[in-house]
Scaffold this motif. Structure first.
Motif, PDB file in Angstrom:
ATOM      1  N   PRO A   1       5.465  -2.405   7.774  1.00 55.81           N
ATOM      2  CA  PRO A   1       6.285  -3.424   7.533  1.00 55.81           C
ATOM      3  C   PRO A   1       5.905  -4.009   6.292  1.00 55.81           C
ATOM      4  O   PRO A   1       4.953  -4.316   6.032  1.00 55.81           O
TER       5      PRO A   1
ATOM      6  N   ASN B   1       5.225   3.751   7.995  1.00 57.55           N
ATOM      7  CA  ASN B   1       6.087   2.761   8.001  1.00 57.55           C
ATOM      8  C   ASN B   1       5.759   1.365   8.119  1.00 57.55           C
ATOM      9  O   ASN B   1       6.229   0.543   8.934  1.00 57.55           O
TER      10      ASN B   1
ATOM     11  N   ARG C   1       3.732   6.494   2.369  1.00 57.22           N
ATOM     12  CA  ARG C   1       3.937   5.882   3.843  1.00 57.22           C
ATOM     13  C   ARG C   1       4.805   4.391   3.504  1.00 57.22           C
ATOM     14  O   ARG C   1       5.347   4.002   4.878  1.00 57.22           O
TER      15      ARG C   1
ATOM     16  N   THR D   1       7.436   1.845   3.107  1.00 57.27           N
ATOM     17  CA  THR D   1       9.109   1.777   3.283  1.00 57.27           C
ATOM     18  C   THR D   1       9.341   1.229   1.861  1.00 57.27           C
ATOM     19  O   THR D   1       8.653   0.521   0.924  1.00 57.27           O
ATOM     20  N   THR D   2      10.949   1.118   1.769  1.00 55.96           N
ATOM     21  CA  THR D   2      11.543   0.785   0.552  1.00 55.96           C
ATOM     22  C   THR D   2      11.042  -0.532   0.178  1.00 55.96           C
ATOM     23  O   THR D   2      10.755  -1.166  -0.587  1.00 55.96           O
ATOM     24  N   ARG D   3      11.238  -1.509   1.529  1.00 53.35           N
ATOM     25  CA  ARG D   3      10.821  -2.729   1.299  1.00 53.35           C
ATOM     26  C   ARG D   3       9.534  -3.102   0.958  1.00 53.35           C
ATOM     27  O   ARG D   3       9.220  -4.115   0.402  1.00 53.35           O
TER      28      ARG D   3
END
Length: 265
Positions: free
Chosen positions: A85, A83, A134, A136-138
């Motif tokens: 950022p 995850n 791993r 995230t969408t963003r």
């Protein structure tokens, strides 16, 4: 990490990576856990040689140009945390390629140390992102933006199913120019790999007994490279515990299998 044996799948991966790097588009590599994706990526990027240098402090790396005469150091490998950022993914990718320039540059005034629009080193031709599920969408969108603003090739490596997940992002998926399915070892190639591994262990050339053991290894591992490696490590341990055993037999393989957790593919 186990020693690399140049299998057909590894050679196919290198051809895939060469194409993505020279064409500078996005490539997607997927396959089950343990088939050798990460091992092939580390080998292609010369990561065991590069990584210690890229992890040096900036001030030291600035004067450590051991890669100046290494044109094969054209690729960097990035494994995101779980995850990760989006901002961190961008920062770490930019920092990684900048450090790559410090190691590759001939001197601190080398013009190729300049960066492109997104801060990526001009020395870096390809970025491989391992464990890309791993992201995230963003973070996936951030990686896509990083790619768009650079002149790099990009490879995303993941488990089966990642190709379906990425299909939900048309701006990313439309940029994928090559999809590579990394498969398990076929039975004939498994026999070749095991013969090489036996030689490294100083074992006899396969005879009829060993051929039966190879069949047992195939049944146990289903051609999974990592599981083959773990099984052979346990088989070597079993042989050492039983003085006088100087070859791989089905009994040795059965004993080695009992010491492992063998999942179901």
């Amino acid at each position: 990490m186990p020693n690399l044996i140049s299998t057909k799948e590894h050679r196919r991966f290198c051809e895939f990576a060469d194409t993505v790097r020279t064409s500078r588009y996005i490539g997607l590599c997927y396959g089950p856990a343990g088939v050798g994706k990460t091992l092939s990526a580390h080998s292609y990027a010369r990561w065991p040689e590069q990584r210690p240098l890229l992890e040096m402090p900036h001030a030291l790396a600035d004067w450590f140009h051991v890669g100046a005469n290494r044109p094969d150091w054209h690729t960097v490998l990035y494994t995101p945390l779980i995850n990760t950022p989006p901002g961190r993914a961008l920062t770490e990718l930019t920092d990684l390629t900048n450090r790559h320039a410090m190691v590759r540059a001939r001197d601190i005034d080398d013009p190729k140390r300049q960066t492109n629009l997104h801060g990526a080193s001009l020395y870096t031709e390809l970025v491989i992102i391992d464990e890309s599920e791993r992201l995230t969408t963003r973070a996936v969108e951030q990686v896509r933006d990083f790619y768009d603003r650079s002149s790099l090739g990009l490879i995303l490596i993941g488990m089966p199913g990642i190709e379906k997940r990425l299909a939900r992002y048309p701006q990313l998926y439309s940029r994928i120019g090559f999809v590579h399915h990394y498969r398990t070892l076929a039975a004939d190639e498994l026999a070749t790999v095991l013969t090489t591994a036996f030689a490294r262990l100083g074992l006899d050339i396969p005879d009829a007994t060993t051929t039966e053991a190879i069949a047992a290894i195939n049944r146990t591992t289903a051609g999974n490279f990592r599981l083959v490696t773990r099984l052979l490590e346990q088989a070597e341990r079993v042989m050492k515990l039983n003085d006088g055993v100087d070859r791989i037999t089905t009994e040795v393989i059965d004993a080695a299998r009992d010491a492992l957790v063998v999942g179901i593919s």
